[in-house]
Design a protein around this motif. Structure first.
Motif, PDB file in Angstrom:
ATOM      1  N   PRO A  54       4.888   2.071  -0.779  1.00  0.00           N
ATOM      2  CA  PRO A  54       4.069   3.235  -1.157  1.00  0.00           C
ATOM      3  C   PRO A  54       4.446   3.828  -2.520  1.00  0.00           C
ATOM      4  O   PRO A  54       3.602   4.403  -3.203  1.00  0.00           O
ATOM      5  CB  PRO A  54       4.332   4.239  -0.034  1.00  0.00           C
ATOM      6  CG  PRO A  54       4.711   3.396   1.136  1.00  0.00           C
ATOM      7  CD  PRO A  54       5.491   2.251   0.551  1.00  0.00           C
ATOM      8  N   ALA A  55       5.685   3.641  -2.933  1.00  0.00           N
ATOM      9  CA  ALA A  55       6.086   4.131  -4.255  1.00  0.00           C
ATOM     10  C   ALA A  55       5.441   3.323  -5.375  1.00  0.00           C
ATOM     11  O   ALA A  55       5.220   3.838  -6.473  1.00  0.00           O
ATOM     12  CB  ALA A  55       7.607   4.081  -4.384  1.00  0.00           C
ATOM     13  N   TYR A  56       5.124   2.074  -5.101  1.00  0.00           N
ATOM     14  CA  TYR A  56       4.496   1.215  -6.106  1.00  0.00           C
ATOM     15  C   TYR A  56       2.987   1.120  -5.920  1.00  0.00           C
ATOM     16  O   TYR A  56       2.301   0.476  -6.692  1.00  0.00           O
ATOM     17  CB  TYR A  56       5.121  -0.182  -6.079  1.00  0.00           C
ATOM     18  CG  TYR A  56       6.532  -0.172  -6.607  1.00  0.00           C
ATOM     19  CD1 TYR A  56       6.774  -0.356  -7.957  1.00  0.00           C
ATOM     20  CD2 TYR A  56       7.610   0.068  -5.765  1.00  0.00           C
ATOM     21  CE1 TYR A  56       8.070  -0.315  -8.455  1.00  0.00           C
ATOM     22  CE2 TYR A  56       8.902   0.114  -6.248  1.00  0.00           C
ATOM     23  CZ  TYR A  56       9.128  -0.082  -7.598  1.00  0.00           C
ATOM     24  OH  TYR A  56      10.415  -0.030  -8.079  1.00  0.00           O
ATOM     25  N   SER A  57       2.491   1.738  -4.887  1.00  0.00           N
ATOM     26  CA  SER A  57       1.053   1.771  -4.628  1.00  0.00           C
ATOM     27  C   SER A  57       0.681   3.188  -4.190  1.00  0.00           C
ATOM     28  O   SER A  57       0.163   3.410  -3.111  1.00  0.00           O
ATOM     29  CB  SER A  57       0.685   0.754  -3.546  1.00  0.00           C
ATOM     30  OG  SER A  57      -0.709   0.665  -3.421  1.00  0.00           O
ATOM     31  N   ASP A  58       0.982   4.135  -5.064  1.00  0.00           N
ATOM     32  CA  ASP A  58       0.812   5.546  -4.741  1.00  0.00           C
ATOM     33  C   ASP A  58      -0.657   5.908  -4.567  1.00  0.00           C
ATOM     34  O   ASP A  58      -1.538   5.288  -5.154  1.00  0.00           O
ATOM     35  CB  ASP A  58       1.464   6.414  -5.815  1.00  0.00           C
ATOM     36  CG  ASP A  58       0.920   6.099  -7.196  1.00  0.00           C
ATOM     37  OD1 ASP A  58       0.082   6.878  -7.676  1.00  0.00           O
ATOM     38  OD2 ASP A  58       1.317   5.071  -7.774  1.00  0.00           O
ATOM     39  N   SER A  59      -0.890   6.901  -3.748  1.00  0.00           N
ATOM     40  CA  SER A  59      -2.258   7.293  -3.399  1.00  0.00           C
ATOM     41  C   SER A  59      -3.068   7.781  -4.596  1.00  0.00           C
ATOM     42  O   SER A  59      -4.295   7.696  -4.600  1.00  0.00           O
ATOM     43  CB  SER A  59      -2.234   8.375  -2.313  1.00  0.00           C
ATOM     44  OG  SER A  59      -1.560   9.528  -2.789  1.00  0.00           O
ATOM     45  N   LYS A  60      -2.418   8.286  -5.635  1.00  0.00           N
ATOM     46  CA  LYS A  60      -3.133   8.762  -6.825  1.00  0.00           C
ATOM     47  C   LYS A  60      -3.376   7.638  -7.840  1.00  0.00           C
ATOM     48  O   LYS A  60      -4.031   7.860  -8.849  1.00  0.00           O
ATOM     49  CB  LYS A  60      -2.358   9.900  -7.487  1.00  0.00           C
ATOM     50  CG  LYS A  60      -2.301  11.149  -6.628  1.00  0.00           C
ATOM     51  CD  LYS A  60      -1.586  12.265  -7.335  1.00  0.00           C
ATOM     52  CE  LYS A  60      -1.553  13.500  -6.438  1.00  0.00           C
ATOM     53  NZ  LYS A  60      -0.858  14.614  -7.070  1.00  0.00           N
ATOM     54  N   GLY A  61      -2.835   6.446  -7.557  1.00  0.00           N
ATOM     55  CA  GLY A  61      -3.059   5.314  -8.447  1.00  0.00           C
ATOM     56  C   GLY A  61      -2.309   5.382  -9.761  1.00  0.00           C
ATOM     57  O   GLY A  61      -2.665   4.704 -10.721  1.00  0.00           O
ATOM     58  N   ILE A  62      -1.239   6.159  -9.807  1.00  0.00           N
ATOM     59  CA  ILE A  62      -0.492   6.325 -11.053  1.00  0.00           C
ATOM     60  C   ILE A  62       0.152   5.011 -11.494  1.00  0.00           C
ATOM     61  O   ILE A  62       0.083   4.636 -12.665  1.00  0.00           O
ATOM     62  CB  ILE A  62       0.553   7.449 -10.925  1.00  0.00           C
ATOM     63  CG1 ILE A  62      -0.172   8.788 -10.760  1.00  0.00           C
ATOM     64  CG2 ILE A  62       1.492   7.478 -12.121  1.00  0.00           C
ATOM     65  CD1 ILE A  62       0.700   9.950 -10.384  1.00  0.00           C
ATOM     66  N   THR A  63       0.773   4.287 -10.559  1.00  0.00           N
ATOM     67  CA  THR A  63       1.401   3.019 -10.915  1.00  0.00           C
ATOM     68  C   THR A  63       0.357   2.007 -11.358  1.00  0.00           C
ATOM     69  O   THR A  63       0.549   1.278 -12.336  1.00  0.00           O
ATOM     70  CB  THR A  63       2.225   2.466  -9.740  1.00  0.00           C
ATOM     71  OG1 THR A  63       3.142   3.475  -9.304  1.00  0.00           O
ATOM     72  CG2 THR A  63       2.997   1.230 -10.138  1.00  0.00           C
ATOM     73  N   SER A  72       5.455  -5.786  -9.413  1.00  0.00           N
ATOM     74  CA  SER A  72       4.088  -5.294  -9.566  1.00  0.00           C
ATOM     75  C   SER A  72       3.302  -6.327 -10.351  1.00  0.00           C
ATOM     76  O   SER A  72       3.775  -6.837 -11.376  1.00  0.00           O
ATOM     77  CB  SER A  72       4.059  -3.960 -10.315  1.00  0.00           C
ATOM     78  OG  SER A  72       4.591  -2.939  -9.528  1.00  0.00           O
ATOM     79  N   HIS A  87      -4.263  -3.795  -9.177  1.00  0.00           N
ATOM     80  CA  HIS A  87      -2.811  -3.646  -9.046  1.00  0.00           C
ATOM     81  C   HIS A  87      -2.383  -4.133  -7.664  1.00  0.00           C
ATOM     82  O   HIS A  87      -3.020  -3.807  -6.655  1.00  0.00           O
ATOM     83  CB  HIS A  87      -2.454  -2.166  -9.229  1.00  0.00           C
ATOM     84  CG  HIS A  87      -1.043  -1.834  -8.900  1.00  0.00           C
ATOM     85  ND1 HIS A  87       0.020  -2.236  -9.678  1.00  0.00           N
ATOM     86  CD2 HIS A  87      -0.523  -1.143  -7.874  1.00  0.00           C
ATOM     87  CE1 HIS A  87       1.133  -1.795  -9.132  1.00  0.00           C
ATOM     88  NE2 HIS A  87       0.836  -1.121  -8.042  1.00  0.00           N
TER      89      HIS A  87
END
Length: 156
Positions: A38-47, A86, A73
């Motif tokens: 989830p840190a690399y596929s955050d809900s806000k799409g930042i990554t 990623s 991504h």
């Protein structure tokens, strides 16, 4: 960086230190996939935006014609190895021209572009790396969830 390069890097640090000198090494500890992914596929799409921005920059700075709509991504994580990667994945067969290189690149549907590697560690991995250097672990300090650690290393 791969463990071999990390070993070489840490070994070279000891060249500039005296016996008994200390070094603080901060690392990201191996965690479960349910925490890392989830840190690399955050809900806000930042990554995702961060990685797609590289294609945008290639378009702008090297006169490429990446169509960002056709890349997605995709994070992956192997907990057993502690390696998060990623990728940007081509969602269709396509070709991209980069004018500054005067070269065309062909992508198959599902073909991946590796964007990032993030290494996580544990005591076993770190001890393996340090066994080939002049350092040894003297202490380890972690956060309350043991997600990260600061190791106190001493030059032998």
């Amino acid at each position: 960086m791969p463990d071999e390069i990390a070993t070489d890097f840490i070994a070279k640090l000891s060249d500039n230190l005296q016996k008994g000198d200390k070094l603080i090494l901060g690392v990201d500890l191996i965690k479960s996939a349910s925490i890392v992914l989830p840190a690399y596929s955050d809900s806000k799409g930042i990554t995702a935006d961060f990685n797609l921005n590289l294609l945008h920059r290639l378009n702008r700075e090297l006169e490429a014609n990446f169509d960002l709509e056709f890349f997605e991504h995709q994070p992956e994580y192997k907990e057993s190895e502690g390696i998060a990667k990623s990728y940007l994945v081509s969602t269709k067969a396509q070709q991209v021209y980069i004018a500054q290189l005067d070269k065309t690149f062909f992508f198959n549907e599902g073909e991946k572009i590796l964007m990032e590697i993030s290494r996580k560690y544990n005591d076993t991995i770190l001890n393996s790396i340090l066994s080939k250097t002049d350092f040894e672990i003297k202490d380890r300090i972690t956060d309350s969830k043991a997600y990260f650690a600061n190791y106190i290393l001493e030059r032998k």
